[in-house]
Structure formats: C-alpha cells, structure tokens
Scaffold this motif. Structure first.
Motif, PDB file in Angstrom:
ATOM      1  N   SER A  46       1.106  -1.101  -0.350  1.00 47.90           N
ATOM      2  CA  SER A  46       0.132  -0.240   0.080  1.00 47.90           C
ATOM      3  C   SER A  46       1.086   1.102   0.266  1.00 47.90           C
ATOM      4  N   ILE A  47       2.554   0.987  -0.134  1.00 46.48           N
ATOM      5  CA  ILE A  47       3.114   2.281  -0.503  1.00 46.48           C
ATOM      6  C   ILE A  47       3.589   2.726  -2.136  1.00 46.48           C
ATOM      7  N   GLY A  48       2.987   2.724  -2.724  1.00 47.03           N
ATOM      8  CA  GLY A  48       3.797   3.358  -3.881  1.00 47.03           C
ATOM      9  C   GLY A  48       4.307   4.153  -3.798  1.00 47.03           C
ATOM     10  N   ALA A  49       4.846   4.695  -5.450  1.00 47.16           N
ATOM     11  CA  ALA A  49       5.312   5.463  -5.577  1.00 47.16           C
ATOM     12  C   ALA A  49       4.833   7.037  -5.896  1.00 47.16           C
ATOM     13  N   GLU A  50       3.467   6.330  -6.310  1.00 45.08           N
ATOM     14  CA  GLU A  50       2.364   7.482  -6.718  1.00 45.08           C
ATOM     15  C   GLU A  50       2.143   9.121  -5.653  1.00 45.08           C
ATOM     16  N   GLU A  51       1.954   8.027  -4.532  1.00 47.30           N
ATOM     17  CA  GLU A  51       1.813   8.829  -2.956  1.00 47.30           C
ATOM     18  C   GLU A  51       2.814   9.419  -3.029  1.00 47.30           C
ATOM     19  N   ILE A  52       4.067   8.672  -2.961  1.00 54.29           N
ATOM     20  CA  ILE A  52       5.318   9.761  -2.430  1.00 54.29           C
ATOM     21  C   ILE A  52       5.511  10.708  -3.213  1.00 54.29           C
ATOM     22  N   VAL A  53       5.570  10.474  -4.533  1.00 55.57           N
ATOM     23  CA  VAL A  53       5.556  12.021  -5.494  1.00 55.57           C
ATOM     24  C   VAL A  53       3.883  12.661  -5.487  1.00 55.57           C
ATOM     25  N   ASP A  54       3.010  12.741  -5.431  1.00 54.62           N
ATOM     26  CA  ASP A  54       2.168  13.439  -4.836  1.00 54.62           C
ATOM     27  C   ASP A  54       2.097  14.200  -3.141  1.00 54.62           C
ATOM     28  N   GLY A  55       3.004  13.882  -2.206  1.00 50.58           N
ATOM     29  CA  GLY A  55       3.183  13.780  -1.597  1.00 50.58           C
ATOM     30  C   GLY A  55       2.496  14.350  -0.234  1.00 50.58           C
ATOM     31  N   ASN A  56       1.562  12.887   0.274  1.00 47.58           N
ATOM     32  CA  ASN A  56       0.912  12.051   1.088  1.00 47.58           C
ATOM     33  C   ASN A  56       1.979  11.768   2.286  1.00 47.58           C
ATOM     34  N   ILE A  57       1.649  12.753   3.294  1.00 48.70           N
ATOM     35  CA  ILE A  57       2.492  13.232   4.957  1.00 48.70           C
ATOM     36  C   ILE A  57       2.315  11.236   4.988  1.00 48.70           C
ATOM     37  N   LYS A  58       0.860  10.358   5.094  1.00 54.83           N
ATOM     38  CA  LYS A  58       1.398   9.188   6.175  1.00 54.83           C
ATOM     39  C   LYS A  58       2.033   8.729   5.366  1.00 54.83           C
ATOM     40  N   MET A  59       1.854   8.604   3.648  1.00 57.83           N
ATOM     41  CA  MET A  59       2.554   7.519   2.844  1.00 57.83           C
ATOM     42  C   MET A  59       4.477   7.597   3.643  1.00 57.83           C
ATOM     43  N   THR A  60       4.035   8.854   3.420  1.00 56.16           N
ATOM     44  CA  THR A  60       5.763   9.316   3.639  1.00 56.16           C
ATOM     45  C   THR A  60       6.651   9.237   4.449  1.00 56.16           C
ATOM     46  N   LEU A  61       5.454   9.248   6.204  1.00 52.85           N
ATOM     47  CA  LEU A  61       6.289   9.205   7.058  1.00 52.85           C
ATOM     48  C   LEU A  61       6.506   7.161   7.425  1.00 52.85           C
ATOM     49  N   GLY A  62       5.615   7.217   7.089  1.00 51.33           N
ATOM     50  CA  GLY A  62       5.501   5.012   6.735  1.00 51.33           C
ATOM     51  C   GLY A  62       6.584   4.755   6.299  1.00 51.33           C
ATOM     52  N   MET A  63       7.679   5.782   5.034  1.00 50.12           N
ATOM     53  CA  MET A  63       8.301   4.832   4.223  1.00 50.12           C
ATOM     54  C   MET A  63       9.579   5.167   5.061  1.00 50.12           C
TER      55      MET A  63
ATOM     56  N   TRP B 223       9.464   5.549   8.660  1.00 49.84           N
ATOM     57  CA  TRP B 223       9.713   4.693   9.772  1.00 49.84           C
ATOM     58  C   TRP B 223      10.438   3.620   9.537  1.00 49.84           C
ATOM     59  N   THR B 224       9.369   2.916   7.565  1.00 52.63           N
ATOM     60  CA  THR B 224      10.446   1.469   7.531  1.00 52.63           C
ATOM     61  C   THR B 224      11.933   1.150   7.450  1.00 52.63           C
ATOM     62  N   ILE B 225      12.683   2.806   6.724  1.00 54.18           N
ATOM     63  CA  ILE B 225      13.820   2.665   6.567  1.00 54.18           C
ATOM     64  C   ILE B 225      14.581   2.963   8.174  1.00 54.18           C
ATOM     65  N   ILE B 226      14.036   3.639   9.175  1.00 54.70           N
ATOM     66  CA  ILE B 226      14.493   3.899  10.379  1.00 54.70           C
ATOM     67  C   ILE B 226      15.025   2.202  10.884  1.00 54.70           C
ATOM     68  N   LEU B 227      13.735   1.542  10.339  1.00 59.76           N
ATOM     69  CA  LEU B 227      13.715   0.245  11.199  1.00 59.76           C
ATOM     70  C   LEU B 227      14.495  -0.495  10.763  1.00 59.76           C
ATOM     71  N   ARG B 228      14.746  -0.636   9.344  1.00 57.32           N
ATOM     72  CA  ARG B 228      15.110  -1.524   8.635  1.00 57.32           C
ATOM     73  C   ARG B 228      17.367  -1.072   9.004  1.00 57.32           C
ATOM     74  N   PHE B 229      17.479   0.225   9.103  1.00 58.40           N
ATOM     75  CA  PHE B 229      18.686   0.570   9.058  1.00 58.40           C
ATOM     76  C   PHE B 229      19.402   1.160  10.100  1.00 58.40           C
ATOM     77  N   ALA B 230      17.861   1.565  10.879  1.00 53.79           N
ATOM     78  CA  ALA B 230      18.676   2.273  12.211  1.00 53.79           C
ATOM     79  C   ALA B 230      18.246   0.683  14.033  1.00 53.79           C
TER      80      ALA B 230
ATOM     81  N   GLU C 252       5.492   6.604  19.635  1.00 49.02           N
ATOM     82  CA  GLU C 252       6.935   6.342  20.084  1.00 49.02           C
ATOM     83  C   GLU C 252       7.437   5.482  19.577  1.00 49.02           C
ATOM     84  N   ARG C 253       7.235   5.916  17.984  1.00 48.00           N
ATOM     85  CA  ARG C 253       8.351   6.022  16.518  1.00 48.00           C
ATOM     86  C   ARG C 253       9.269   7.004  17.304  1.00 48.00           C
ATOM     87  N   ALA C 254       8.670   7.878  17.377  1.00 47.88           N
ATOM     88  CA  ALA C 254       9.696   9.441  17.501  1.00 47.88           C
ATOM     89  C   ALA C 254      10.897   8.946  18.526  1.00 47.88           C
TER      90      ALA C 254
END
Length: 907
Positions: free
Chosen positions: A129-146, A148-155, A255-257
């Motif tokens: 449910s996270i696609g490139a179109e939502e990020i390009v369109d500036g969807n804040i929830k999808m952007t923050l979710g992406m 958070w996924t990067i933080i989980l995986r790499f930090a 919690e994520r912050a």
C-alpha cells in the motif's frame, strides 16, 4: 543473529492506522513492525503524532544527509522527486543505487521513487500500500510510513542485546543502562521518557562529565528534556529531533519518534559499549590473577613460618644432653609435655590449612587456564611433609630418650644408696681386723690359749669367707654404676678401690697368721673343744643374722604387681625359716652354757671369755631381737609397695578401658569418611553436608582425647611404662587423631574442589556423578587413581578412537608428572577442558586491542580511563614498555602482558 534467522523467514503484512502497510520477513513473534494495542492505533488518529514524527523523521534524515552537504526542510515535499530519497539510502547503507533520472516530469520522479522502494524491498522489507505515486503526490502519511520503514531497517533492526533484537533489544539496552539511577524506570518508548530523566541518565552513564545527574529534579521535565537535547546536539552530534513541549503536553508521546531519537544514542555509544565489554573482561582476568598472587604470597608466608618453627624445634628435640638428677630430667619431661599439649596442636592445624590452601590455589589456576603454582625452593608441600616427618621422628626419639634417662637415673640412685649401705657395713666390719691379724699374742700364750687363738683364727677365716660375697657385691654395684655413667662414679671408684685393697691386705695377713699359729700348734696340743664348738656354730649363725638384717633393710624397685608379689613370697619364705633359726640359736646358747659348766667343773671362772670368738650370747640375743623387729617393718614396706602397684594396675585398667573405646571409634570415623568420599550417588553438596556433620562429631569428641591425655600424663607421672591390658598406646591415638583431622580436611577440600570445578566448568550434578561412576568402575585396584591401561579402556568405552600418538598426548595432559596414574581431578579436568568456557590469552589480547584502538601498544592514561583505578595501576606496574618501531614514549606492551598472564612467556 540475522544470518541464523534467514532460513526460517516468514512474510508478515502489517496495516497501520495511517493507511499504509508494510510486509516484512521476520523470524519471531517479537516483530518490531506489529502495532502494540488498540489504544496505540486510536492515538495515531491524533494530529499530535504527525507533528512529532514529522519533526523527528526530518531531523533524523538531515543527520545523515548533512554528510553529503545537503538536507530537507519539508519531508513530504523534498522527497517527491526521489533524488534525496535515493541519496539518503546511499548514505545510510553505504551502497550505490542505480543512476537516477534527471528529468522533472512526473514519470521521472516516479521512476526515481520506485528505484528507492525497490532497494528497500531488496533488503528484506516488502512494502504494501506504499506506492511511488503517493510519495510523488506528497502524501504525508505514506511518506512518514516509508521513512519509519527505513529507520526500522537501517537504525533499529540490527540492535542486539543479550539475544534480543530490534525494539526489544533497544528497550533492554536502555533498561540496563538506566537501572542504577533514581526516579528512572524505562518500560516503554512513550511515557517512560516524559520527565527527561531517562535521557539524562543515558548521557550520564556514558559521559558523566556532561551532566550532573544529582542536581536534576523530577518535577522539572521541561528543563531535563531541554538539557538532554542541548547536550546531545552539542557534545554527541545527535541533532534535536523532539520538542520538549510536545512530549510533555502529549498524554502518550509518539513511540516511533522516541525510538528513532533513542536509537541515535545507542549508535553514538556503541563504541563505548565495546570498550566497556573489553574493560570488563580485562578486570575479570586481572581480578583472578591478583587473587591467585595473594594466595601464592599467603602460601609462601605460611610455609616459611611453619618451616622456621620446625627448624627451631628440631634442635631442641635432638638435644639429648643428660642430666645428673632425676628432678632435672622430670623437668625436661614436663617441658616436652607442654610442647606436645600447647605448642604443637596449632602447628598441626596450620600444616593442614597450608595443604588445603595449596590445593585450592592449584584448582583455581587450573580452572582459569593458568600454569600450576610452583612454590619457592624448599617450600614445596613435599618439603614441608619431609620436614614434618623429621620433626615427628625427632619428637619420638626425644620422648623415648627422656623415659629411658628417667629409668636410668632412678636405677642409679637406687644402686648408689645400695652401694653406700653395703660399703659402710663392710667398712664397719673390717675396722681393726688388720691390727688383730698383725698381732703376735700367740708367742706368750699357753697351749689352751694358743689353741683358742687358732680356733679364733679359723672362725675369722670363716667370717672372712662369708664376707667375700659382700665384697664382690660392692664391686659389682660399683661396676654397674660406671656402666650407667653415674655422675659421682669417681668417688664410688675410689671407695671401692680402698675396700678391695683392704680386702687383699686382710687375705695376706690372714694367711700369714695361720702359718704362724699352725707352726705354734705343733707345740701346743690341748684345745678347748667346747669353746671351739660354740665358736663354729655361733659365727655362721651370727653371719646369717647379719645377712638377714641386710636383706630386711635391702632397698628394692618394682614396676608390677607380679614383681612385688615375688618379693613378698620370698619374704614369707624367709619368715618360714625363723623357727628353725630360733632352734639353732637356742642350741648355740645351750652349747655356750654347757661350755661354762664344763669350764666351771674344771675350776675355771664362770665369766671366762671365749678364747676362740668375740661373739657372746648377749650379742646373739641382741642381733636376734633386731631381726625379729625388722620382720614386721619389712612386712609394712612390702604391703605399702603392694598398695602402690595395685593402684598403678587400676590406672592401667582405666587407661585400657578408655583407649580400647577411642581407638575403634577413630577407625570407624575413618571408614565413614572413606565411604562418604566413595559415594557417587548423591550431590556433592550432600556429601559436603555429611562431611561437615561428621567434622562436628569429631570436634565434639576432642574432649575424650583430652581426658585420655590427662590420664596418660598421670600414668607417666606414676612411672608406669607398660600396659598388658591393651595393645594401643597414646602415640597410636595421637597419630590416629591427627590422621582423622587431616583426612576429613583433605576430603572436604576435594569435595570443594569438585564443586568449584563443576561450577566453573558448567558441569551438572548428573555429569559429575557419571564422571565419578566411570572413574570408580575403571579404578580396578580402588586406590584413588586409574592406571594407564584402565584409563585407555575408560576412554574407549566413552567412544574415543585412540591412536598411540593421540593417547600419548592425552596422557601428558592428565599425568604431566609421569606417575602412570590418573587421579579423579585430572579425569574431570580432561572431560571438561575442551567444552569449558574460560578466558584465553587470545581473548584478553583482543580486549586490550579494543581499548588501545587497534594500536600495538597502549598508554597509561588509556588504562586509567577504561579500567578501575586499582586494576589500572596493577596493569601499569606489570606491563613492560613497548619496544616496537612505531611506539611512543611511555607506551606499554599489552601483548607480552596478556601472554604472561597464562604462563606463555618468561615475563
């Protein structure tokens, strides 16, 4: 840890309340992407979470993008073209992504974002449910979710603390670091951080120079949070990702912050964690080494003191200078008893404790892979045992010598008094005899007078012959006194020589007078038979009475009832001869009376003296009365001695009754100790408990030994040297008592060693029982050790495939002294050596390398910074200077020091 989990990965899909889903591969139920509870999802609908995440995630991204000289201001706008998103992934992963499209059209932006999402997917995270179109369109929830996924995986995902990872690992790390701090109780990543004390505690734990935690106030959360944010940004290079007002005013902070911000602290302090781990390992090794050195010094001190005491005591026990008086020798015997009763027992305990300390030290060294302790020359356990054996031999010889000397001096006193009595009696008898023998009275006497002189001379010769035995007794006593080294032997010899010389002179004079009288006898033929008969009978009888008086006054020394009974029997036999002697006395007196009658019938005065003998009836009567008076006196003396011997016999029986109970008791306790040490069925702690109970029983029994010692002392004071009622002596009891004390102490030490070995090596009780069962089975001779062939059979039965070279290698480990005997301790060490988890020189070397930041040397200030003061100074004092070409002044060689700790160099 991730590599172990990959074979069992499962795909899991999680739908967040903000509308996007992440599907990830995760091995366990502790998934850091699974939402916690319904309350959390409801809270995410609050706009506060978006504000906190927007600020935190923006700061987190900028903390990485600034490394490339760029950053973002608006998280939903600046990632729309995908360029900074790809750049962020390259910075945090250290890998190159495909070349981005540089066009500004929408499809160019979508292509760049897809490249970033494909890279995230390639790292094991599936985005749903996270696609490139939502990020390009500036969807804040999808952007923050992406993000958070990067933080989980790499930090967060790679965080691992004590077999926990990701969120749980990070939480455990925070709990461990803040545990010692007051008012801090980290249980989650939201409300536990609201007062700011947890963040201040994390900083203070690793950098106490930055925050004075004692001055913080729990009631000032705003000040605490801002202080932590400012210190982290200024000194730890952690940007401010949160606002204190947002955290305080939100019932449950995002919690994520919080997790994102706290993970920055974990990564910032990761290097310090590694150094702390290395420092802990070094402290552990140094602590063991310092304790071992203390035990070595204590052993050397105790061994030196014990050996010095033995060296001081041995010359005293070997000094057998004789004394001239019985009182002086008894004083020496009393000193010896004080030594055995007061001075020796504490040394026996010290010797036993010394052996226990030595065995404990060797066990600790063996468990920690250190080389065995080799005491200084002359202070080995075998040296102490040898010196102790020499001391006991000297002690035994000294006691035997004391008792022998006392018996000798007692015998000397008896003989000296007997010599004086017999010599005085003989000297009194011989007074004037030489003058009479030299007289020439026979030249002017008549025939009767001459014959009287002749008969008198014959009587004297009889008397002289009777005294021959007395003179020989005097000489024999003097000879024995010389052989026994009597201190006044010169006086005795001088007096004995005078008696012998006088005796020879009397013999010569006697023979000369007889010759003269016999020559005159040819001229004189008349002889008075009656006086002669009286003289012949009275002289032997008088001599018999003198001998009887000497016998009745004779001194004696006995040591048993049988001996005194023998003297009483002889005395009774003597009393039985008294009636016969009285008849002889009356016959002699009758003969003298008859002589007087006959002499009177011939007109001779009634009071005419006996021309043949100086003995008169009055003298015979007086001597006879003396004999009768001495008989009851002798009876009294013999009965007193009989009473004393009966009392001594009672003492012997009492001692035998006690010792015949104590000796079997000691043997029984020894057997109990042996059975306990051979018991392989129960836990070692149970065996130790039984041994301690047995030790208490033995300690309580000590009063019986002391009572027996007192009884034995009384026996020695009464000069009782033998006891037919028992085969045990006090020496047997002393040796048995020392043996039982030493045996139970050594057995308890062996059990303690097995417990120490079991705990240190991680051996279970069942394994220890199996080891002992195998050892007992193959210890065929039951002597506490397997022979070489038995040990080989034991290994084969346990599945070892042994060649000659491999078996020889194993034998060098379990039998380094080449005794062809494998003890149980060596067997347990061998069975646990290859599986044991103990520090090695390589591990210590690696720990020092971490503290030295991979340099081949380390500086004193680095040691003082990373180690406790005591152990840091210990290392500085023991480490040699580094001699490599790349060294600096004052640098230390930790490599040589680490090797020396395990006996692998001569340092």
């Amino acid at each position: 840890m991730m590599s172990q989990m990959m074979p069992s990965q499962m795909h899991m899909s999680v739908e967040y309340s903000n509308g996007y889903m992440i599907q990830t591969q995760e091995p366990s139920n502790n998934d850091y992407t699974i939402q916690e509870d319904e309350w959390d999802r409801d809270l995410l609908l609050d706009p506060a979470w978006e504000k906190q995440q927007r600020k935190t995630f923006t700061a987190w991204c900028n903390s990485h993008l600034r490394k490339t000289g760029t950053g973002i201001e608006n998280i939903e706008e600046d990632f729309r073209n995908g360029l900074k998103l790809m750049l962020l992934l390259e910075v945090i992963s250290g890998e190159r992504l495909p070349k981005p499209d540089r066009g500004k059209m929408r499809f160019h932006k979508i292509a760049n974002v897809n490249k970033a999402l494909e890279y995230i997917t390639s790292k094991g995270v599936k985005l749903v449910s996270i696609g490139a179109e939502e990020i390009v369109d500036g969807n804040i929830k999808m952007t923050l979710g992406m993000i958070w996924t990067i933080i989980l995986r790499f930090a967060i995902q790679d965080i691992s603390v004590e077999e926990t990872s990701a969120k749980e690992g990070l939480l455990l790390w925070c709990q461990r670091k803040t545990a010692p701090y007051r008012n801090v109780n980290v249980q989650n990543f939201h409300v536990s951080w609201k007062d700011g004390l947890a963040l201040c505690a994390l900083i203070h734990r690793h950098r106490p120079d930055l925050i004075d935690y004692a001055k913080l106030n729990k009631d000032d959360p705003m000040g605490n949070l801002n202080l932590a944010f400012e210190v982290a940004e200024k000194h730890l290079d952690i940007p401010k990702m949160l606002d204190a007002e947002d955290i305080i005013n939100t019932p449950k902070p995002d919690e994520r912050a919080i997790m994102t911000y706290v993970s920055c602290f974990y990564h910032a302090f990761a290097g310090a964690e590694q150094a702390e781990t290395a420092a802990n390992r070094i402290c552990k090794v140094l602590g063991v080494n310092q304790e071992n050195e203390r035990l070595m010094e204590e052993y050397e001190k105790l061994a030196s003191e014990l050996l010095e005491w033995i060296r001081q005591m041995t010359p005293w026990l070997e000094d057998k200078s004789p004394e001239t008086s019985l009182a002086a020798m008894r004083g020496k015997l009393e000193d010896f008893r004080d030594y055995r009763r007061l001075h020796k027992p504490p040394r026996v305990q010290e010797k036993c404790q010394l052996e226990i300390n030595f065995n404990t030290l060797q066990t600790k060294l063996r468990i920690s892979n250190r080389p065995a302790f080799m005491p200084s020359e002359g202070r080995m356990v075998s040296d102490i045992t040898s010196a102790w054996t020499g001391l006991e031999q000297a002690e035994k010889g000294y006691e035997e010598w004391l008792l022998s000397e006392i018996r000798r001096l007692e015998r000397l006193d008896h003989l000296a008094q007997k010599f004086q009595m017999k010599a005085t009696s003989h000297e009194a008898w011989s007074v004037g005899k030489d003058r009479v023998l030299s007289s020439k009275d026979y030249e002017s006497c008549s025939l009767p007078e001459l014959r009287a002189l002749l008969r008198k001379h014959e009587a004297f010769e009889s008397d002289l012959a009777a005294h021959q035995d007395r003179v020989e007794q005097v000489a024999a006593i003097a000879q024995e006194l010389n052989e026994l080294e009597y201190h006044a032997a010169s006086v005795i010899n001088e007096r004995c020589q005078a008696i012998c010389d006088q005796w020879d002179q009397l013999g010569t004079l006697t023979q000369k007078r007889r010759d003269n009288l016999e020559r005159m006898d040819k001229l004189l033929e008349t002889i008075d038979q009656l006086f002669l008969e009286f003289s012949r009978r009275s002289a032997p009888f008088n001599n018999w009475m003198e001998g009887a008086m000497e016998d009745l006054q004779d001194m004696f020394i006995v040591h048993s009832v049988e001996e005194i009974q023998s003297l009483i029997s002889a005395h009774n036999e003597f009393k039985a001869t008294l009636p016969e002697a009285d008849c002889e006395r009356q016959a002699i007196l009758s003969a003298f009376t008859e002589v007087q009658k006959i002499a009177q019938s011939y007109g001779i005065s009634r009071n005419i003296p006996n021309p043949y003998s100086d003995i008169t009836p009055a003298e015979i009567g007086l001597q006879w009365e003396k004999v009768k008076k001495m008989v009851p006196q002798r009876d009294s003396v013999l009965q007193e001695e009989m009473s004393r011997q009966l009392a001594n016999e009672q003492l012997r029986r009492q001692f035998a009754a006690q010792v015949n109970i104590i000796a079997p008791w000691i043997q029984t306790r020894m057997e109990e100790i042996g059975r306990n040490s051979a018991d392989i069925g129960g836990p070692l702690e149970d065996q130790m408990s039984q041994l301690k109970q047995l030790e208490q029983v033995i300690t309580n029994y000590k009063s019986n030994i002391d009572k027996l010692e007192e009884h034995h002392q009384h026996i020695q004071e009464c000069l009782i040297f033998d006891n037919k009622h028992t085969n045990y002596t006090m020496e047997h009891i002393r040796v048995g008592w020392e043996m039982i004390l030493t045996t139970i102490a050594r057995t308890m030490n062996e059990i303690e060693t097995q417990i120490l070995t079991r705990d240190a090596k991680g051996i279970s009780q069942q394994q220890m029982n199996e080891f002992r069962q195998s050892f007992t089975h193959f210890d065929r001779k039951k002597k506490g050790g397997m022979e070489t062939d038995d040990f080989r059979a034991c290994l084969i039965s346990m599945g070892y495939d042994l060649g000659e070279s491999e078996f020889a290698r194993i034998m060098t480990l379990v039998d380094p002294n080449g005794s062809n005997k494998v003890t149980f301790q060596s067997f347990v060490d061998f069975m646990t050596r290859e599986t044991g988890d103990s520090d090695t020189s390589e591990q210590v070397l690696a720990s020092f390398k971490i503290l030295a930041s991979d340099k081949p040397f380390i500086m004193p200030e680095e040691l003082r910074r990373e180690l406790p003061p005591e152990q840091a100074e210990y290392c500085i004092s023991k480490m040699p200077l580094y001699k490599g070409p790349d060294g600096v002044p004052g640098s230390l060689d930790y490599s040589a020091f680490s090797t020396a700790l395990y006996g692998e160099s001569d340092l």
